[in-house]
Design an enzyme around this catalytic site. Structure first.
Site, PDB file in Angstrom:
ATOM      1  NE  ARG A  27     -30.558 -17.066 -34.329  1.00 18.09           N
ATOM      2  CZ  ARG A  27     -31.184 -18.202 -34.009  1.00 18.09           C
ATOM      3  NH1 ARG A  27     -31.647 -18.369 -32.811  1.00 18.09           N
ATOM      4  NH2 ARG A  27     -31.335 -19.149 -34.886  1.00 18.09           N
ATOM      5  NE  ARG A  31     -32.216 -16.981 -28.927  1.00 13.53           N
ATOM      6  CZ  ARG A  31     -31.313 -17.868 -29.342  1.00 13.53           C
ATOM      7  NH1 ARG A  31     -31.595 -19.154 -29.277  1.00 13.53           N
ATOM      8  NH2 ARG A  31     -30.137 -17.485 -29.791  1.00 13.53           N
ATOM      9  NE  ARG A  40     -40.825 -15.975 -30.191  1.00 14.64           N
ATOM     10  CZ  ARG A  40     -41.584 -17.036 -30.019  1.00 14.64           C
ATOM     11  NH1 ARG A  40     -42.878 -16.932 -30.054  1.00 14.64           N
ATOM     12  NH2 ARG A  40     -41.051 -18.216 -29.816  1.00 14.64           N
ATOM     13  CG  ASP A  76     -35.304 -18.696 -39.072  1.00 18.21           C
ATOM     14  OD1 ASP A  76     -34.582 -18.682 -38.066  1.00 18.21           O
ATOM     15  OD2 ASP A  76     -35.482 -19.720 -39.762  1.00 18.21           O
ATOM     16  CE1 TYR A 150     -32.338 -26.531 -38.629  1.00 16.29           C
ATOM     17  CE2 TYR A 150     -31.085 -25.118 -40.095  1.00 16.29           C
ATOM     18  CZ  TYR A 150     -31.374 -25.561 -38.820  1.00 16.29           C
ATOM     19  OH  TYR A 150     -30.707 -25.047 -37.755  1.00 16.29           O
TER      20      TYR A 150
HETATM   21  O1  CP3 Z   1     -27.860 -19.234 -35.379  1.00 17.63           O
HETATM   22  C1  CP3 Z   1     -27.368 -19.463 -36.476  1.00 17.63           C
HETATM   23  O2  CP3 Z   1     -26.647 -20.423 -36.782  1.00 17.63           O
HETATM   24  C2  CP3 Z   1     -27.643 -18.457 -37.556  1.00 17.63           C
HETATM   25  C3  CP3 Z   1     -28.304 -19.013 -38.751  1.00 17.63           C
HETATM   26  C4  CP3 Z   1     -29.664 -19.507 -38.429  1.00 17.63           C
HETATM   27  C5  CP3 Z   1     -30.792 -18.668 -38.257  1.00 17.63           C
HETATM   28  N1  CP3 Z   1     -31.866 -19.467 -38.052  1.00 17.63           N
HETATM   29  C6  CP3 Z   1     -30.757 -17.202 -38.387  1.00 17.63           C
HETATM   30  C7  CP3 Z   1     -31.645 -16.377 -37.564  1.00 17.63           C
HETATM   31  C8  CP3 Z   1     -30.069 -20.825 -38.275  1.00 17.63           C
HETATM   32  C9  CP3 Z   1     -29.212 -22.069 -38.337  1.00 17.63           C
HETATM   33  C10 CP3 Z   1     -31.477 -20.802 -38.046  1.00 17.63           C
HETATM   34  C11 CP3 Z   1     -32.360 -21.962 -37.902  1.00 17.63           C
HETATM   35  C12 CP3 Z   1     -33.219 -21.816 -36.734  1.00 17.63           C
HETATM   36  N2  CP3 Z   1     -34.352 -21.068 -36.717  1.00 17.63           N
HETATM   37  C13 CP3 Z   1     -33.000 -22.308 -35.438  1.00 17.63           C
HETATM   38  C14 CP3 Z   1     -31.853 -23.186 -34.994  1.00 17.63           C
HETATM   39  C15 CP3 Z   1     -32.254 -24.599 -34.914  1.00 17.63           C
HETATM   40  C16 CP3 Z   1     -31.052 -25.536 -34.755  1.00 17.63           C
HETATM   41  O3  CP3 Z   1     -30.778 -26.270 -35.709  1.00 17.63           O
HETATM   42  O4  CP3 Z   1     -30.442 -25.518 -33.696  1.00 17.63           O
HETATM   43  C17 CP3 Z   1     -34.042 -21.837 -34.631  1.00 17.63           C
HETATM   44  C18 CP3 Z   1     -34.218 -22.078 -33.171  1.00 17.63           C
HETATM   45  C19 CP3 Z   1     -34.891 -21.067 -35.466  1.00 17.63           C
HETATM   46  C20 CP3 Z   1     -36.093 -20.312 -35.080  1.00 17.63           C
HETATM   47  C21 CP3 Z   1     -35.830 -18.904 -34.759  1.00 17.63           C
HETATM   48  N3  CP3 Z   1     -35.237 -17.998 -35.623  1.00 17.63           N
HETATM   49  C22 CP3 Z   1     -36.186 -18.207 -33.587  1.00 17.63           C
HETATM   50  C23 CP3 Z   1     -36.855 -18.847 -32.394  1.00 17.63           C
HETATM   51  C24 CP3 Z   1     -35.802 -16.856 -33.774  1.00 17.63           C
HETATM   52  C25 CP3 Z   1     -36.101 -15.697 -32.852  1.00 17.63           C
HETATM   53  C26 CP3 Z   1     -34.932 -15.130 -32.162  1.00 17.63           C
HETATM   54  C27 CP3 Z   1     -34.085 -16.076 -31.400  1.00 17.63           C
HETATM   55  O5  CP3 Z   1     -32.863 -16.010 -31.551  1.00 17.63           O
HETATM   56  O6  CP3 Z   1     -34.656 -16.871 -30.630  1.00 17.63           O
HETATM   57  C28 CP3 Z   1     -35.178 -16.751 -35.036  1.00 17.63           C
HETATM   58  C29 CP3 Z   1     -34.654 -15.513 -35.628  1.00 17.63           C
HETATM   59  C30 CP3 Z   1     -33.339 -15.617 -36.357  1.00 17.63           C
HETATM   60  N4  CP3 Z   1     -32.842 -16.703 -36.999  1.00 17.63           N
HETATM   61  C31 CP3 Z   1     -32.441 -14.540 -36.553  1.00 17.63           C
HETATM   62  C32 CP3 Z   1     -31.377 -15.009 -37.287  1.00 17.63           C
HETATM   63  C33 CP3 Z   1     -30.134 -14.253 -37.733  1.00 17.63           C
HETATM   64  C34 CP3 Z   1     -32.669 -13.109 -36.073  1.00 17.63           C
HETATM   65  C35 CP3 Z   1     -32.053 -12.862 -34.719  1.00 17.63           C
HETATM   66  C36 CP3 Z   1     -31.414 -11.536 -34.654  1.00 17.63           C
HETATM   67  O7  CP3 Z   1     -31.929 -10.583 -35.229  1.00 17.63           O
HETATM   68  O8  CP3 Z   1     -30.354 -11.413 -34.020  1.00 17.63           O
END
Ligand code: CP3
Length: 342
Positions: A27, A31, A40, A76, A150
């Site tokens: 991540r 954010r 965003r 994601d 999910y």
């Molecule tokens: O965090 C982890 O466990 C990594 C695996 C994972 C990702 N997305 C990879 C990701 C998981 C479990 C998710 C699901 C997901 N998607 C969640 C978590 C929900 C929960 O169950 O708690 C969320 C909040 C999202 C939505 C999402 N994905 C957002 C809002 C963003 C933008 C960036 C941020 O971190 O807020 C993402 C991008 C994302 N999802 C990335 C990755 C590896 C890219 C971030 C990066 O480049 O570092």
């Protein structure tokens, strides 16, 4: 673009000796960075991830700002099921929300097989990023259990009751789902590698919900198949999970190059469970990033000292999970510089 290629990350994945410990963060692109937060205001997460120029820009920001040794594709884990026809949204402050959570074997049959044409935008983003950076680019996918959690829960859960009940009560449908997702993951990661991803990470973020026996019976064979299938692609393969301390022997019983662990286990203990043949990635508690710089340095030292000489052989410094959204990017940068100075 800087001129010299920094390959400490790839060397560490392969278990080779490095002159500087490589560091990147899960991540890292999100954010906590100002450029991302600015974008965003105009675009939602899925639009950003599906627009190659924007996704590339977000992916590159931490390379320039933080000086990390690897980039991770801005995407994601839910983009894969989305490409397979699953109706879902990313809801702010919640996460992935599925329109019709999976309940029956028929629901699983209705999921389309993976088609790389549906993620052409991701391949394009990979090409743009590769042209703009001098560190390796990591592609990634969610693992079958974490994706299934999910799809079945319908939204983030911290008990995974529906998922586990599905697994216990409908073992055949569960196996079908695991198989369908595993085949899709193999295709999805292969497409990323073909486009230019130089390493891949499988995120099994929630698999620690299972007992070791459940993991072996319901998940491990599928993950083994994924890693075996990707071996011939000749890029490092990272297997990451959280809360895996109690099942680390089983979790690492896959043909991966690197095992990623979280902070709930001592790194030296993790090394004993995993064995010397695989590299390791981890495992600073992400909340430490919210503390003062002295605390950050002390906790980073604890990890590096526990590894001793192995810190510069087969080790990649990372957090145990993602960067907290409220982390101060100056402290994150301080940590990167501190690790590099070791
Ligand atoms: O965090 C982890 O466990 C990594 C695996 C994972 C990702 N997305 C990879 C990701 C998981 C479990 C998710 C699901 C997901 N998607 C969640 C978590 C929900 C929960 O169950 O708690 C969320 C909040 C999202 C939505 C999402 N994905 C957002 C809002 C963003 C933008 C960036 C941020 O971190 O807020 C993402 C991008 C994302 N999802 C990335 C990755 C590896 C890219 C971030 C990066 O480049 O570092």
């Amino acid at each position: 673009m800087a001129n010299e290629t920094n390959d400490n990350f790839l060397k560490a994945c392969r278990g080779e000796v490095v002159d500087r410990i490589p560091v990147w963060f899960m991540r890292q692109a999100g954010r906590s960075l100002p450029g991302y937060r600015e974008l965003r205001k105009k675009y939602d997460v899925l639009t950003l991830a599906q627009t190659p120029e924007l996704a590339a820009q977000v992916c590159i920001e931490p390379i320039d700002k933080l000086g990390v040794d690897a980039a991770i594709l801005f995407a994601d884990i839910m983009l894969l099921p989305l490409s397979m026809g699953v109706d879902l949204k990313i809801v702010d402050a919640v996460g992935p929300v599925i329109a019709k959570p999976l309940k029956t074997a028929g629901d699983i049959e209705a999921i389309e097989p993976f088609d790389p044409a549906k993620i052409a935008y991701l391949q394009r983003a990979i090409q743009i990023v590769r042209n703009g950076i001098n560190v390796p680019l990591i592609g990634f996918s969610g693992a079958p259990f974490t994706l299934a959690s999910y799809l079945i829960e319908g939204k983030p859960s911290r008990t995974w009751e529906k998922t586990k009940r599905f697994m216990f009560e409908k073992p055949d449908a569960w196996a079908e789902l695991m198989e369908k997702l595993s085949d899709a993951i193999i295709g999805y990661l292969s497409a990323q590698i073909e486009a230019g991803a130089q390493a891949v990470q499988l995120f099994d973020s929630w698999v620690g919900a299972l007992s070791p026996g459940e993991y072996r019976a319901f998940v491990l064979p599928h993950v083994q198949k994924i890693f075996a299938a990707l071996k011939s692609k000749n890029v490092p393969r990272i297997h990451f999970g959280t809360n895996t301390g109690g099942m680390l022997k089983d979790f690492s019983n896959v043909d991966a190059d690197v095992i990623g662990v979280d902070w709930r286990i001592d790194i030296a203990g993790a090394k004993r469970a995993i064995g010397g043949a695989k590299s390791m990635q981890g495992n600073l508690d992400p909340v430490v990033l919210l503390a003062d710089e002295k605390t950050i340095e002390r906790e980073a030292d604890a990890i590096i000292n526990a590894l001793g000489p192995d810190a510069k052989k087969g080790f990649i410094f990372n957090l145990g999970h993602g960067v907290p959204p409220e982390a101060d990017d100056k402290k994150v940068k301080h940590l990167v510089d501190y690790i590099h100075a070791q």
